[in-house]
Motif scaffolding. Structure first.
Motif, PDB file in Angstrom:
ATOM      1  N   TRP A  99       0.777  -1.173  -0.156  1.00  0.00           N
ATOM      2  CA  TRP A  99       0.056  -0.106   0.067  1.00  0.00           C
ATOM      3  C   TRP A  99       0.675   1.112   0.057  1.00  0.00           C
ATOM      4  N   CYS A 100       1.987   1.353   0.875  1.00  0.00           N
ATOM      5  CA  CYS A 100       2.765   2.296   0.769  1.00  0.00           C
ATOM      6  C   CYS A 100       3.580   2.575  -0.581  1.00  0.00           C
ATOM      7  N   ALA A 101       3.822   1.708  -1.247  1.00  0.00           N
ATOM      8  CA  ALA A 101       4.714   1.708  -2.540  1.00  0.00           C
ATOM      9  C   ALA A 101       3.732   1.797  -3.482  1.00  0.00           C
ATOM     10  N   ASP A 102       2.358   1.891  -3.555  1.00  0.00           N
ATOM     11  CA  ASP A 102       1.276   1.901  -4.650  1.00  0.00           C
ATOM     12  C   ASP A 102       1.260   3.377  -4.958  1.00  0.00           C
ATOM     13  N   VAL A 103       1.851   3.905  -6.207  1.00  0.00           N
ATOM     14  CA  VAL A 103       1.676   5.555  -6.341  1.00  0.00           C
ATOM     15  C   VAL A 103       0.320   5.761  -6.642  1.00  0.00           C
ATOM     16  N   MET A 104      -0.440   4.769  -7.569  1.00  0.00           N
ATOM     17  CA  MET A 104      -1.862   5.012  -7.651  1.00  0.00           C
ATOM     18  C   MET A 104      -2.725   5.352  -6.533  1.00  0.00           C
ATOM     19  N   ARG A 105      -2.563   4.256  -5.566  1.00  0.00           N
ATOM     20  CA  ARG A 105      -3.307   4.312  -4.322  1.00  0.00           C
ATOM     21  C   ARG A 105      -3.215   5.500  -3.552  1.00  0.00           C
ATOM     22  N   GLN A 106      -2.006   5.746  -3.394  1.00  0.00           N
ATOM     23  CA  GLN A 106      -1.575   7.181  -2.670  1.00  0.00           C
ATOM     24  C   GLN A 106      -2.228   8.238  -3.360  1.00  0.00           C
ATOM     25  N   SER A 107      -2.017   8.249  -4.445  1.00  0.00           N
ATOM     26  CA  SER A 107      -2.671   9.533  -5.465  1.00  0.00           C
ATOM     27  C   SER A 107      -4.211   9.516  -5.138  1.00  0.00           C
ATOM     28  N   GLY A 108      -4.802   8.433  -5.376  1.00  0.00           N
ATOM     29  CA  GLY A 108      -6.286   8.324  -4.960  1.00  0.00           C
ATOM     30  C   GLY A 108      -6.711   8.717  -3.711  1.00  0.00           C
ATOM     31  N   ALA A 109      -5.747   8.297  -2.675  1.00  0.00           N
ATOM     32  CA  ALA A 109      -6.075   8.666  -1.203  1.00  0.00           C
ATOM     33  C   ALA A 109      -6.067  10.227  -0.985  1.00  0.00           C
ATOM     34  N   VAL A 110      -5.158  10.738  -1.520  1.00  0.00           N
ATOM     35  CA  VAL A 110      -4.817  12.101  -1.540  1.00  0.00           C
ATOM     36  C   VAL A 110      -6.066  13.020  -2.129  1.00  0.00           C
ATOM     37  N   SER A 111      -6.445  12.590  -3.428  1.00  0.00           N
ATOM     38  CA  SER A 111      -7.511  13.013  -4.197  1.00  0.00           C
ATOM     39  C   SER A 111      -8.911  12.744  -3.394  1.00  0.00           C
ATOM     40  N   GLY A 112      -9.143  11.650  -2.667  1.00  0.00           N
ATOM     41  CA  GLY A 112     -10.484  11.541  -1.824  1.00  0.00           C
ATOM     42  C   GLY A 112     -10.323  12.526  -0.740  1.00  0.00           C
ATOM     43  N   LEU A 113      -9.368  12.586  -0.049  1.00  0.00           N
ATOM     44  CA  LEU A 113      -9.252  13.695   1.167  1.00  0.00           C
ATOM     45  C   LEU A 113      -9.602  14.819   0.503  1.00  0.00           C
ATOM     46  N   ASP A 114      -8.772  15.410  -0.678  1.00  0.00           N
ATOM     47  CA  ASP A 114      -8.963  16.428  -1.267  1.00  0.00           C
ATOM     48  C   ASP A 114     -10.460  16.799  -1.788  1.00  0.00           C
ATOM     49  N   HIS A 115     -11.289  15.779  -2.028  1.00  0.00           N
ATOM     50  CA  HIS A 115     -12.661  16.095  -2.244  1.00  0.00           C
ATOM     51  C   HIS A 115     -13.641  15.982  -1.053  1.00  0.00           C
ATOM     52  N   GLY A 116     -13.003  15.783   0.189  1.00  0.00           N
ATOM     53  CA  GLY A 116     -13.742  15.791   1.573  1.00  0.00           C
ATOM     54  C   GLY A 116     -14.295  14.420   1.723  1.00  0.00           C
ATOM     55  N   GLN A 117     -13.494  13.295   1.165  1.00  0.00           N
ATOM     56  CA  GLN A 117     -13.991  12.060   1.508  1.00  0.00           C
ATOM     57  C   GLN A 117     -13.182  11.444   2.533  1.00  0.00           C
ATOM     58  N   ARG A 118     -13.635  10.472   3.233  1.00  0.00           N
ATOM     59  CA  ARG A 118     -12.869   9.779   4.223  1.00  0.00           C
ATOM     60  C   ARG A 118     -12.273   8.361   3.548  1.00  0.00           C
ATOM     61  N   ILE A 119     -10.923   8.237   3.731  1.00  0.00           N
ATOM     62  CA  ILE A 119     -10.401   7.036   3.173  1.00  0.00           C
ATOM     63  C   ILE A 119     -10.069   5.953   4.277  1.00  0.00           C
ATOM     64  N   ARG A 120      -9.725   4.912   3.817  1.00  0.00           N
ATOM     65  CA  ARG A 120      -9.556   3.887   4.723  1.00  0.00           C
ATOM     66  C   ARG A 120      -8.721   2.687   3.999  1.00  0.00           C
ATOM     67  N   PHE A 121      -7.677   2.083   4.747  1.00  0.00           N
ATOM     68  CA  PHE A 121      -7.022   1.075   4.218  1.00  0.00           C
ATOM     69  C   PHE A 121      -6.976   0.037   5.250  1.00  0.00           C
ATOM     70  N   MET A 122      -7.271  -1.331   5.104  1.00  0.00           N
ATOM     71  CA  MET A 122      -7.100  -2.504   5.923  1.00  0.00           C
ATOM     72  C   MET A 122      -6.323  -3.334   5.678  1.00  0.00           C
ATOM     73  N   ALA A 123      -5.430  -4.074   6.442  1.00  0.00           N
ATOM     74  CA  ALA A 123      -4.316  -5.074   6.248  1.00  0.00           C
ATOM     75  C   ALA A 123      -4.975  -6.175   7.307  1.00  0.00           C
ATOM     76  N   ARG A 124      -4.792  -7.351   6.706  1.00  0.00           N
ATOM     77  CA  ARG A 124      -5.141  -8.458   7.804  1.00  0.00           C
ATOM     78  C   ARG A 124      -4.129  -9.561   7.776  1.00  0.00           C
TER      79      ARG A 124
END
Length: 141
Positions: A89-114
């Motif tokens: 997750w840390c290394a995935d540039v696309m997911r990180q960009s999506g997370a920043v964009s989501g927060l930028d649009h007022g959305q909650r972001i969440r990642f879960m690892a088990r």
């Protein structure tokens, strides 16, 4: 569908890291950290740092491990591998960009690892600052 960009609230972004598991057959949640970031990029940077911190403690490199290398073992095939999921997750540039964009649009972001016993949850949510126009009401007891 893209949502309109909302300005980051002056309350910042609340980041939380928690571990969920069970003890004596009862659900248990342990807060591993909380942080208030001033921007979506800083929120994601903090979450990545926490994800790496968790991964490094669950799955240390043998040469840097605080235990003898013989005490470490590889995760068997088919068993969920939280440290690898966190590092990926840390290394995935696309997911990180999506997370920043989501927060930028007022959305909650969440990642879960088990893994086989625990779910690690990393989340961030924009928070509104209290309005200066709202008066604080005090109630007498």
């Amino acid at each position: 569908m893209m949502h309109p960009r909302l300005p980051v609230q002056s309350g910042g972004i609340l980041c939380t890291v928690a571990a969920h598991g069970s003890a004596d057959s009862k659900p248990v949640e342990v807060q591993l950290g909380q942080h208030r970031a001033h921007s979506p990029a800083l929120a994601c940077q903090w979450l990545r740092g926490r994800a790496r911190w968790i991964a490094d403690r669950l799955d240390p490199e043998p040469e840097h491990a605080p235990v003898p290398a013989a005490a470490l073992y590889e995760v068997p095939y088919g068993v969920p591998d939280a440290p690898t999921a966190l590092r990926d997750w840390c290394a995935d540039v696309m997911r990180q960009s999506g997370a920043v964009s989501g927060l930028d649009h007022g959305q909650r972001i969440r990642f879960m690892a088990r893994d086989d016993t625990t779910v690690y949850e990393l989340s961030a949510v924009p928070v509104a600052a209290p309005s200066p126009w709202l008066r604080q009401v005090q109630f007498d007891h």
